[in-house]
Write a protein that holds these residues in place. Structure first.
Motif, PDB file in Angstrom:
ATOM      1  N   ALA A  10      11.161 -56.417 150.993  1.00  0.00           N
ATOM      2  CA  ALA A  10      12.390 -55.621 150.450  1.00  0.00           C
ATOM      3  C   ALA A  10      11.927 -54.502 149.900  1.00  0.00           C
ATOM      4  N   LEU A  11      12.391 -53.284 150.650  1.00  0.00           N
ATOM      5  CA  LEU A  11      12.132 -52.102 150.070  1.00  0.00           C
ATOM      6  C   LEU A  11      13.432 -51.269 149.645  1.00  0.00           C
ATOM      7  N   ILE A  12      13.169 -50.554 148.483  1.00  0.00           N
ATOM      8  CA  ILE A  12      14.254 -50.000 147.774  1.00  0.00           C
ATOM      9  C   ILE A  12      14.460 -48.596 148.167  1.00  0.00           C
ATOM     10  N   PRO A  13      15.377 -47.907 148.922  1.00  0.00           N
ATOM     11  CA  PRO A  13      15.479 -46.543 149.277  1.00  0.00           C
ATOM     12  C   PRO A  13      15.810 -45.914 148.201  1.00  0.00           C
ATOM     13  N   ASP A  14      15.535 -44.583 148.310  1.00  0.00           N
ATOM     14  CA  ASP A  14      15.854 -43.549 147.259  1.00  0.00           C
ATOM     15  C   ASP A  14      17.333 -43.000 147.372  1.00  0.00           C
ATOM     16  N   PRO A  15      18.274 -43.055 146.805  1.00  0.00           N
ATOM     17  CA  PRO A  15      19.435 -42.891 146.836  1.00  0.00           C
ATOM     18  C   PRO A  15      19.878 -41.076 146.956  1.00  0.00           C
ATOM     19  N   LYS A  16      18.830 -40.613 146.235  1.00  0.00           N
ATOM     20  CA  LYS A  16      18.736 -38.945 146.156  1.00  0.00           C
ATOM     21  C   LYS A  16      18.299 -38.344 147.364  1.00  0.00           C
ATOM     22  N   ARG A  17      17.799 -39.144 148.354  1.00  0.00           N
ATOM     23  CA  ARG A  17      16.972 -38.422 149.457  1.00  0.00           C
ATOM     24  C   ARG A  17      17.979 -37.967 150.395  1.00  0.00           C
ATOM     25  N   VAL A  18      17.926 -36.752 150.833  1.00  0.00           N
ATOM     26  CA  VAL A  18      18.941 -36.116 151.702  1.00  0.00           C
ATOM     27  C   VAL A  18      18.261 -36.184 153.070  1.00  0.00           C
ATOM     28  N   SER A  19      18.897 -36.249 154.162  1.00  0.00           N
ATOM     29  CA  SER A  19      18.525 -36.304 155.451  1.00  0.00           C
ATOM     30  C   SER A  19      18.966 -35.146 156.416  1.00  0.00           C
ATOM     31  N   PRO A  20      18.350 -34.321 157.194  1.00  0.00           N
ATOM     32  CA  PRO A  20      18.981 -33.443 158.008  1.00  0.00           C
ATOM     33  C   PRO A  20      20.105 -33.967 158.816  1.00  0.00           C
ATOM     34  N   THR A  21      21.089 -33.206 159.158  1.00  0.00           N
ATOM     35  CA  THR A  21      22.277 -33.633 159.695  1.00  0.00           C
ATOM     36  C   THR A  21      22.573 -32.504 161.048  1.00  0.00           C
ATOM     37  N   SER A  22      23.581 -32.876 161.682  1.00  0.00           N
ATOM     38  CA  SER A  22      24.029 -31.868 162.668  1.00  0.00           C
ATOM     39  C   SER A  22      24.425 -30.547 162.195  1.00  0.00           C
ATOM     40  N   ASP A  23      25.034 -30.656 160.996  1.00  0.00           N
ATOM     41  CA  ASP A  23      25.156 -29.607 160.173  1.00  0.00           C
ATOM     42  C   ASP A  23      24.003 -28.518 159.836  1.00  0.00           C
ATOM     43  N   THR A  24      22.807 -29.137 159.669  1.00  0.00           N
ATOM     44  CA  THR A  24      21.643 -28.406 159.273  1.00  0.00           C
ATOM     45  C   THR A  24      20.875 -27.820 160.590  1.00  0.00           C
ATOM     46  N   GLN A  25      21.323 -28.346 161.729  1.00  0.00           N
ATOM     47  CA  GLN A  25      20.648 -28.229 163.117  1.00  0.00           C
ATOM     48  C   GLN A  25      20.698 -26.659 163.023  1.00  0.00           C
ATOM     49  N   GLY A  26      19.526 -25.898 163.429  1.00  0.00           N
ATOM     50  CA  GLY A  26      19.166 -24.519 163.661  1.00  0.00           C
ATOM     51  C   GLY A  26      19.165 -23.580 162.444  1.00  0.00           C
ATOM     52  N   GLU A  27      19.257 -24.589 161.199  1.00  0.00           N
ATOM     53  CA  GLU A  27      19.295 -23.739 159.869  1.00  0.00           C
ATOM     54  C   GLU A  27      17.954 -23.893 158.980  1.00  0.00           C
ATOM     55  N   VAL A  28      17.829 -23.021 158.179  1.00  0.00           N
ATOM     56  CA  VAL A  28      16.571 -23.210 157.336  1.00  0.00           C
ATOM     57  C   VAL A  28      17.204 -24.113 156.226  1.00  0.00           C
ATOM     58  N   LEU A  29      16.230 -25.476 155.825  1.00  0.00           N
ATOM     59  CA  LEU A  29      16.570 -26.203 154.661  1.00  0.00           C
ATOM     60  C   LEU A  29      16.203 -25.727 153.678  1.00  0.00           C
ATOM     61  N   ASP A  30      17.161 -26.204 152.611  1.00  0.00           N
ATOM     62  CA  ASP A  30      16.992 -25.790 151.238  1.00  0.00           C
ATOM     63  C   ASP A  30      15.850 -26.438 150.726  1.00  0.00           C
ATOM     64  N   SER A  31      15.265 -25.862 149.913  1.00  0.00           N
ATOM     65  CA  SER A  31      13.681 -26.188 149.474  1.00  0.00           C
ATOM     66  C   SER A  31      14.103 -27.252 148.391  1.00  0.00           C
ATOM     67  N   ALA A  32      15.151 -26.897 147.457  1.00  0.00           N
ATOM     68  CA  ALA A  32      15.449 -27.796 146.393  1.00  0.00           C
ATOM     69  C   ALA A  32      15.906 -29.164 146.903  1.00  0.00           C
ATOM     70  N   VAL A  33      17.117 -29.139 147.802  1.00  0.00           N
ATOM     71  CA  VAL A  33      17.613 -30.261 148.461  1.00  0.00           C
ATOM     72  C   VAL A  33      16.720 -31.268 149.088  1.00  0.00           C
ATOM     73  N   TYR A  34      15.868 -30.459 150.188  1.00  0.00           N
ATOM     74  CA  TYR A  34      14.704 -31.157 150.764  1.00  0.00           C
ATOM     75  C   TYR A  34      13.358 -30.795 150.290  1.00  0.00           C
ATOM     76  N   SER A  35      13.128 -31.133 148.915  1.00  0.00           N
ATOM     77  CA  SER A  35      12.019 -30.840 148.384  1.00  0.00           C
ATOM     78  C   SER A  35      10.717 -31.682 148.712  1.00  0.00           C
ATOM     79  N   ASP A  36      11.221 -33.068 149.193  1.00  0.00           N
ATOM     80  CA  ASP A  36      10.378 -34.019 149.490  1.00  0.00           C
ATOM     81  C   ASP A  36       9.944 -33.590 151.089  1.00  0.00           C
ATOM     82  N   LEU A  37      10.562 -32.968 151.904  1.00  0.00           N
ATOM     83  CA  LEU A  37      10.268 -32.610 153.150  1.00  0.00           C
ATOM     84  C   LEU A  37       9.254 -31.343 153.066  1.00  0.00           C
ATOM     85  N   TYR A  38       9.736 -30.526 152.055  1.00  0.00           N
ATOM     86  CA  TYR A  38       8.766 -29.285 151.912  1.00  0.00           C
ATOM     87  C   TYR A  38       7.325 -29.711 151.293  1.00  0.00           C
TER      88      TYR A  38
END
Length: 353
Positions: A10-38
């Protein structure tokens, strides 16, 4: 804990993790919001990876060096093929299916690791697995596009059976075609295939306690294990997300002395990778796989000729070659050594004694 609970953690997800959505398509991802991806794309330098979303679903990421590289690498309909290698389930995301120039991204799940196993099983259960395409340019991550990947019931069943076989050490239950078979693709060539300049190159040596490896597995199995590990690294190099990695030509050498084995990769690849991390996700495929061997000791800069090494594998223009060695091989390598290091003890002399 029951066997089922051990197998299906049983894995516990991180509730603060943010995923790319249709709203971010074509956009530069914010380095603070998506710090784990950076962190994964920039700091770790990973060209592809999987992670668990805040909702507890597995999502996949491919990172390209530019939007143009994305366009060139994704002309075909995406597909996923499951393979196995040792304790790992490989989910190979194929974006180019041309048999002469395929391109796949092998996501690795170490089934003996709780988190990896849980993610692999969850991925197979999902109705759809998000695949996010990103571009990393000039320190910025751009969300290019996202599509959903689905598995047929039979695909999911077969992959689940692979996970079970790997976890419960039932390798005999794995289909033969499921195992990575890179060696069969190689063409055999004589040592004359390599120029003197290529034989004189410097590189990185991976030091292995070969005596310990032989004591544990026996001589034949130890050699097979090492070559399988090397071929897995080569397999990943040939299907790397970055074009400069896929196009890099290199040679793999081996030298053994008093139970210490040096696997040497030439030329030196610091312009592509940094051999500084001892993590599972090390971007350099040779480091990534060889570091997992309990008998791995360290790395060092090395000139193969100084160690009396012999070239075994050559990657040239995307083609894999096995070097055929004979009695003249030591003579040629020894002659090059004498020319470069006159007066020094030649490790290729009296090799048969």
């Amino acid at each position: 804990m029951t066997v089922h609970e051990s197998f299906r953690p049983a894995l516990i997800p991180d509730p603060k993790r943010v995923s790319p959505t249709s709203d971010t398509q074509g956009e530069v991802l914010d380095s603070a919001v998506y710090s784990d991806l950076y962190h994964l794309a920039e700091t770790e330098g990973l060209p592809y990876f999987a992670r668990m979303s805040a909702a507890g679903d597995v999502e996949l990421f491919l990172v390209f060096e530019s939007i143009d590289a994305f366009s060139e690498s994704t002309r075909d309909a995406v597909s996923v093929e499951f393979k196995t290698y040792r304790n790992k389930l490989l989910a190979v995301i194929w974006t180019l299916t041309d048999p002469l120039d395929p391109l796949g991204f092998p996501l690795s799940f170490d089934i003996k690791r709780t988190e990896d196993r849980g993610m692999a099983l969850r991925m197979l259960e999902q109705a759809e697995v998000p695949l996010h395409y990103l571009a990393f340019e000039e320190g910025r991550l751009t969300h290019i596009y996202t599509e959903g990947i689905t598995f047929s019931p039979e695909e999911a069943r077969q992959a689940h059976a692979m996970v079970e076989a790997l976890f419960f050490d039932r390798a005999d239950e794995l289909p033969h075609q499921a195992e990575v078979q890179e060696a069969a693709e190689a063409q055999s060539v004589p040592l004359s295939f390599l120029s003197d300049a290529k034989l004189e190159e410097k590189g990185t040596a991976y030091l292995i306690d070969f005596m310990r490896l032989q004591d544990k597995h026996g001589a034949d199995e130890a050699q097979h294990l090492l070559m399988s590990t090397v071929h897995q690294a080569v397999w990943v190099m040939r299907r790397h997300a970055r074009s400069e990695v896929r196009e890099r030509s290199f040679t793999v050498w081996a030298a053994e002395h008093d139970g210490l084995l040096r696997l040497i990769v030439t030329p030196e690849m610091s312009d592509l990778f940094e051999v500084v991390h001892l993590t599972e996700d090390e971007a350099n495929p040779f480091s990534r796989f060889l570091f997992t061997l309990p008998e791995f000791l360290s790395t060092e800069d090395a000139v193969p000729l100084r160690h009396g090494a012999y070239p075994l594998i050559r990657m040239e223009a995307g083609r894999l070659y096995h070097l055929e060695l004979d009695e003249t091989s030591a003579e040629r390598l020894g002659a090059i050594f004498d020319r470069l290091y006159p007066g020094e003890l030649n490790p290729y002399e009296n090799v048969s004694e």
